[in-house]
Motif scaffolding. Sequence first.
Motif, PDB file in Angstrom:
ATOM      1  N   GLU A   1       0.878  20.939   2.705  1.00 35.71           N
ATOM      2  CA  GLU A   1       1.612  20.295   3.789  1.00 35.71           C
ATOM      3  C   GLU A   1       1.597  18.772   3.621  1.00 35.71           C
ATOM      4  O   GLU A   1       0.885  18.226   2.781  1.00 35.71           O
ATOM      5  N   PHE A   2       2.354  18.100   4.480  1.00 35.98           N
ATOM      6  CA  PHE A   2       2.381  16.642   4.465  1.00 35.98           C
ATOM      7  C   PHE A   2       1.246  16.092   5.324  1.00 35.98           C
ATOM      8  O   PHE A   2       0.984  16.581   6.427  1.00 35.98           O
ATOM      9  N   VAL A   3       0.585  15.064   4.795  1.00 35.09           N
ATOM     10  CA  VAL A   3      -0.509  14.404   5.511  1.00 35.09           C
ATOM     11  C   VAL A   3      -0.317  12.894   5.411  1.00 35.09           C
ATOM     12  O   VAL A   3       0.452  12.402   4.575  1.00 35.09           O
ATOM     13  N   TYR A   4      -1.034  12.156   6.247  1.00 32.00           N
ATOM     14  CA  TYR A   4      -0.751  10.726   6.434  1.00 32.00           C
ATOM     15  C   TYR A   4      -1.745   9.824   5.700  1.00 32.00           C
ATOM     16  O   TYR A   4      -2.946   9.856   5.978  1.00 32.00           O
ATOM     17  N   PHE A   5      -1.208   9.005   4.786  1.00 33.33           N
ATOM     18  CA  PHE A   5      -2.005   8.080   3.985  1.00 33.33           C
ATOM     19  C   PHE A   5      -1.724   6.630   4.382  1.00 33.33           C
ATOM     20  O   PHE A   5      -0.592   6.262   4.704  1.00 33.33           O
ATOM     21  N   VAL A   6      -2.760   5.793   4.294  1.00 33.51           N
ATOM     22  CA  VAL A   6      -2.622   4.333   4.351  1.00 33.51           C
ATOM     23  C   VAL A   6      -3.712   3.747   3.461  1.00 33.51           C
ATOM     24  O   VAL A   6      -4.874   3.689   3.857  1.00 33.51           O
ATOM     25  N   HIS A   7      -3.354   3.305   2.240  1.00 35.83           N
ATOM     26  CA  HIS A   7      -4.373   2.723   1.364  1.00 35.83           C
ATOM     27  C   HIS A   7      -3.727   1.985   0.193  1.00 35.83           C
ATOM     28  O   HIS A   7      -2.660   2.346  -0.278  1.00 35.83           O
TER      29      HIS A   7
ATOM     30  N   PRO B   1       0.799  -1.232   0.000  1.00 35.20           N
ATOM     31  CA  PRO B   1       0.000   0.000   0.000  1.00 35.20           C
ATOM     32  C   PRO B   1       0.827   1.275   0.000  1.00 35.20           C
ATOM     33  O   PRO B   1       2.013   1.264   0.319  1.00 35.20           O
ATOM     34  N   HIS B   2       0.165   2.357  -0.377  1.00 38.24           N
ATOM     35  CA  HIS B   2       0.688   3.702  -0.203  1.00 38.24           C
ATOM     36  C   HIS B   2       0.538   4.028   1.278  1.00 38.24           C
ATOM     37  O   HIS B   2      -0.566   4.151   1.784  1.00 38.24           O
TER      38      HIS B   2
ATOM     39  N   ALA C   1      -7.780  18.636  -3.792  1.00 36.38           N
ATOM     40  CA  ALA C   1      -6.340  18.478  -3.601  1.00 36.38           C
ATOM     41  C   ALA C   1      -5.932  17.066  -4.008  1.00 36.38           C
ATOM     42  O   ALA C   1      -6.728  16.125  -3.895  1.00 36.38           O
ATOM     43  N   THR C   2      -4.706  16.933  -4.478  1.00 39.19           N
ATOM     44  CA  THR C   2      -4.148  15.625  -4.822  1.00 39.19           C
ATOM     45  C   THR C   2      -2.809  15.464  -4.109  1.00 39.19           C
ATOM     46  O   THR C   2      -2.288  16.396  -3.491  1.00 39.19           O
ATOM     47  N   ALA C   3      -2.260  14.258  -4.203  1.00 43.21           N
ATOM     48  CA  ALA C   3      -0.914  13.979  -3.718  1.00 43.21           C
ATOM     49  C   ALA C   3      -0.222  13.099  -4.760  1.00 43.21           C
ATOM     50  O   ALA C   3      -0.879  12.360  -5.493  1.00 43.21           O
ATOM     51  N   ASP C   4       1.075  13.192  -4.835  1.00 41.40           N
ATOM     52  CA  ASP C   4       1.834  12.432  -5.828  1.00 41.40           C
ATOM     53  C   ASP C   4       2.344  11.133  -5.208  1.00 41.40           C
ATOM     54  O   ASP C   4       3.163  11.157  -4.291  1.00 41.40           O
ATOM     55  N   TYR C   5       1.831  10.016  -5.690  1.00 36.39           N
ATOM     56  CA  TYR C   5       2.390   8.715  -5.345  1.00 36.39           C
ATOM     57  C   TYR C   5       2.409   7.880  -6.627  1.00 36.39           C
ATOM     58  O   TYR C   5       1.547   7.038  -6.851  1.00 36.39           O
TER      59      TYR C   5
END
Length: 211
Positions: A144-150, A121-122, A164-168
């Motif tokens: 800012e940085f935020v916490y993902f688990v998926h 997972p990410h 908003a998006t995030a790059d993974y």
Amino acid sequence: MIGIIDYGMGNLFSVSKALERLDIPYVIGDRPSKLENCHGYILPGVGAFPDAMKALHEHQFIDFIRRKVDEGVPLYGICLGMQLLFEESEEGGTTAGLGLFPGKIRRFTGRDQQGVPYKVPHMGWNRLKIHQPEQPILFEVEEEFVYFVHSYVVQTEDSSLLYATADYHMDVPAIVGRGPLVASQFHPEKSGRAGMQLLENFCKQMSKEHA
């Protein structure tokens, strides 16, 4: 008063503690009758999409959530709770979701566009890229940085939803919304200043909707 929807698959402790830090009154309910008169709702979620939809059905929350959204009552979905708001998921076979947003939930492929493998997972901290800073939910929220688990990710063709998006290894929908319905793939209650600001903004929006 915020109602936290308890269908047996949410991290109720961390969400409730975050609201306590913000001095926001809340109630936790495992049936619609216990949450009927709240001014806004939080739909948390951890685990598998099919199990979650089954649990929502067993706790009689599916029609309740759809009705409250139709009435314009603010609702915030968190992690799996965000994914449940979309049309369907491929996790464990195709399972229909709540259908409140257009789009489907797909598993990360585990390979980028060049075929290089990446971890699924990410899991961890990623920086937000804000696309609609004018949205009230994003007031004073920076990139800012935020916490993902998926392991599964939203795919939607409706770019108007993407706050908003995030790059993974791809653009991951991180915050989505339409009117009083908003959700984040990451856990705001575990995401430091930015996450607490999001929850505070949601509560302020809830207060305005029911002033």
